[in-house]
Design an enzyme around this catalytic site. Structure first.
Site, PDB file in Angstrom:
ATOM      1  CB  SER A 174      -0.966  -0.024   1.185  1.00  0.00           C
ATOM      2  OG  SER A 174      -1.963   0.963   1.054  1.00  0.00           O
TER       3      SER A 174
ATOM      4  CG  ASP B 112      -6.688  -2.419  -4.027  1.00  0.00           C
ATOM      5  OD1 ASP B 112      -7.450  -1.752  -3.306  1.00  0.00           O
ATOM      6  OD2 ASP B 112      -5.464  -2.486  -3.845  1.00  0.00           O
TER       7      ASP B 112
ATOM      8  CG  HIS C  49      -5.556  -2.237  -0.210  1.00  0.00           C
ATOM      9  ND1 HIS C  49      -4.805  -1.829  -1.290  1.00  0.00           N
ATOM     10  CD2 HIS C  49      -4.961  -1.666   0.873  1.00  0.00           C
ATOM     11  CE1 HIS C  49      -3.828  -1.038  -0.891  1.00  0.00           C
ATOM     12  NE2 HIS C  49      -3.893  -0.942   0.418  1.00  0.00           N
TER      13      HIS C  49
END
Length: 722
Positions: free
Chosen positions: A591, A666, A698
């Protein structure tokens, strides 16, 4: 003596041989498998200083009191409770395998908990004296987004339904327009501490709820691969600088069946946060934050008319204002509340009255409030867990509301989760630190003495080769800011050898990788890599959590720049160590960490031979409004910052071997980020590796996460192992 020595040597050899490294499966499932034991269900009773918890078999409820020197006494058990429940719920089918972990004391003889059966979810009260159970309320199974009180409300198909205490069903909303959502907690993409979408008034007569209109927000496609001909699922995804959702707050009165919309004003693209009823059900308090997120007004509204009453106070900043908490009213003083803000440097408590007058700042030194723990029995003192020692530790603090005098109630270094007894004379404290798995103790706040209830030994001892972990403190390039770092050495570490390195990082806001808890907060994959011959290094750069306002705000309008500067301090430290092989260094992040890993592989491309970037942000203009604009402003307002932080125009600088991993579903960092970067690599003739998890969002979860960690480990072994 020789025979004795022989058996001692055999025993020692067998013990060492029995120890092993983690399996790749244990990188995911190990935290449960090897979790230090603890006391579950720790609760103080309502009035007296009686501590309760479950026994080690989870079959009994135990009580402890000071007068008995805190020795165990059984006060309830699963057999009696099961019999009572079968009598109270004769038509329901359920299996009670353990005493309820989650319960609350109604009084010193009665506890309340929820029980799920084949017929529904029941709120049950159990009297431990007469061993009788009473069903207080029941709800249907599998109701989404339910808000329970005297009546209960829930959202279904973007609308709200109320079921009254008498069983009457009321359709609160009947919207059919695609993009109108009522009562959902997924408002403003759950930024600003938003956890709820509905709030009952204290008198149970009114329901306040979010109404979100996202019909004007761009629909974003997520391809679905589960049918012969792929289909498309659409989500509403407002990208930075684009049209955002419009949110309002509506009050529904059960008696009159009227809807009243709070007059929160224009422009409609604003954020409504810190939503709180007053104790008298007459007013509603709302933090109204502008889209630019640099100007907050705490406003008061009339619950009957929706009219604006007054602005109690305002907060402005040349970076951002970020409300994260609802107001906390002092229970016996309905015209006073606690408010949390970092406006003076650290997130702390402030006591206000309902006219907006600041009565007292209740902050203590540079301690950051992380978890409010409630009041004492006469509401003269408040308690909270606070971050201290440069964010490494968590302690319990007591503050007097009248004077602001603050006392630290836990002292042993580490991360504490503690709560106060009704009288304030005792604290039940559960803590760990780098080398201590878990200790549960009772602290006498008057005498300063303590009694241990549980001390847990190393759960890996004799089973797992646990690498050595150390904390380091380095200095940021500004020359004044200490940075916390953690280094994990390979098992059987030999300082005369040279080892490859894996740098694991996150680097973004609202995350902290290093704390003085058991194993220093390290993840099991990091331990796995250290067991397999890597030095593993992590550093919390400026911008990360629990260090205060100024530590965070340096990232404004230039995400990644100061963060990389701090990470380079750590990298240079590693390069100075004689046992680090500077030619075999890798970096891994997910991320924001994926953004950081890719940034390092492009902007500082001489350092790492291999990198793995999971779910990475590649260009902040593709990220959503609420988070992205807080830190970067809009692309229209900050074109230079977006250009500087974008990785799409830096693909030609990529050196080394980079593996990008993404979830095809995602909804947070949409796959477009990595696809755009791949396209730029192709255009620039730069090789890059890519792997997609078709059904994951995600984060890659469950057994597929084992697959992911194996892939990452293999990638580093391929490029960094000799």
């Amino acid at each position: 003596m020789k025979r004795l020595l022989f058996f001692l040597l055999i025993g020692s050899s067998t013990s060492v041989y029995a120890q092993r490294n983690f399996t790749i499966e244990e990188t995911v499932f190990g935290p449960n498998k090897f979790a230090p034991t603890t006391l579950y269900g720790l609760q103080w009773t309502k009035k007296n200083d009686i501590l309760t918890h479950l026994d080690a078999s989870y079959q009994k409820l135990i009580a402890r009191q000071a007068k008995d020197n805190w020795t165990e006494k059984e006060i309830a058990n699963i057999t009696d409770l099961t019999n009572a429940l079968r009598h109270a719920l004769p038509q329901d089918t359920f299996e009670l395998r353990m005493f309820p972990f989650s319960y609350d004391w109604v009084d010193d003889n009665t506890l309340a908990f929820e029980l799920t059966t084949d017929k529904g979810v029941h709120l049950v009260e159990y009297n431990i004296a007469d061993k009788k159970a009473t069903v207080i309320k029941s709800y249907p199974n599998n109701i989404p987004n339910i808000e329970k009180q005297k009546h209960y409300a829930y959202s279904i198909n973007n609308n709200i339904l109320i079921v009254t205490e008498s069983g009457e069903k009321i359709e609160v909303t009947k919207d059919t327009v695609d993009g109108i959502v009522n009562g959902s907690d997924y408002v403003h993409r759950q930024e600003f501490g938003i956890k709820k979408g509905m709030w009952w008034s204290p008198d149970n007569q009114k329901l306040l709820y979010y109404r979100k209109d996202e019909s004007m927000v761009t629909k974003y496609p997520l391809p679905q691969w589960d049918s012969r001909v792929a289909t498309t699922q659409y989500i509403r995804y407002p990208m930075a600088g684009m049209k955002s959702e419009e949110v309002s707050l509506v009050v529904f009165d059960i008696s009159s069946r009227k809807h009243i919309t709070l007059k929160t004003g224009e422009p409609k693209e604003q954020y409504l946060t810190s939503v709180t009823w007053d104790p008298n059900s007459e007013h509603i308090y709302v933090g109204v934050l502008n889209r630019g997120q640099d100007h907050l007004k705490l406003n008061k509204y009339n619950a009957k008319t929706g009219e604006f009453v007054k602005t109690l106070f305002e907060e402005k900043s040349d970076t951002w204002v970020e409300p994260q908490h609802d107001l906390i009213f002092v229970p016996n003083t309905p015209n006073q509340f606690l408010y949390q803000t970092d406006k003076d440097g650290f997130n702390q408590l402030y006591l206000y009255d309902t006219e907006g007058k600041l009565i007292r700042h209740l902050g203590y030194k540079d301690v950051i409030v992380t978890n409010f723990k409630g009041f004492n029995s006469n509401y003269t003192k408040a308690y909270y867990i606070g971050a201290s020692n440069k964010g490494l530790e968590r302690h319990l603090y007591e503050v007097e509301l009248k004077s602001g005098k603050t006392k630290q109630l836990t002292t042993i270094h580490g991360v504490h989760n503690a709560s106060i007894s009704p009288s304030g004379n005792f604290v039940v404290d559960q803590f760990s630190n780098l080398n201590t798995p878990n200790i549960v103790q009772i602290i006498n706040t008057k005498k300063g003495t303590s009694k241990e209830l549980l001390r847990v030994h190393n759960p890996f001892e004799g089973k797992i080769n646990l690498p050595k972990i150390e904390f380091k403190e380095l200095l940021s390039p500004d020359g004044k800011t200490p940075l916390n770092a953690r280094i994990t050495y390979p098992t059987n570490f030999d300082p005369s050898k040279k080892y490859p390195v894996m740098v694991y990082l996150y680097g973004g806001s609202h995350a902290q990788m290093i704390t003085d808890r058991w194993l220093g907060g390290i993840g099991y994959f990091d331990l796995y890599m250290a067991q397999n011959g890597y030095i593993v290094f992590t550093l919390d750069n400026r911008g990360s959590d629990a260090r205060g306002r100024d530590f965070t705000r340096v990232t404004h309008r230039q995400l990644g720049e100061n963060e990389m500067a701090d990470q380079l301090v750590g990298i240079n430290f590693l390069k100075s160590l004689p046992y680090v092989d500077k030619d075999r260094m890798g970096i891994f992040g997910w991320s924001y960490g994926g953004f950081m890993a890719t940034s390092m592989m492009t902007k500082h491309n001489e350092t790492f031979k291999a990198g793995v970037a999971g779910g990475p942000v590649m260009d902040w203009k593709y990220y959503e409004v609420m988070y992205g604009e807080r830190y970067m402003d809009t692309p229209q307002e900050n074109p230079e910052g977006y250009e500087k932080t974008s990785l799409l125009n830096k693909a030609d600088r990529l050196r080394g071997n980079l593996l990008i991993i993404h979830g095809a579903q995602d909804p947070v960092v949409v796959q477009q980020h990595s696809m755009q970067f791949i396209e730029q690599c192709i255009k620039q003739g730069v090789q890059v590796d890519y792997f997609l998890y078709p059904t994951h969002e995600h984060n890659v979860r469950g057994k597929d996460r084992v697959h992911m960690y194996q892939k990452i480990a293999n990638y580093f072994d391929l490029h960094l192992k000799k």
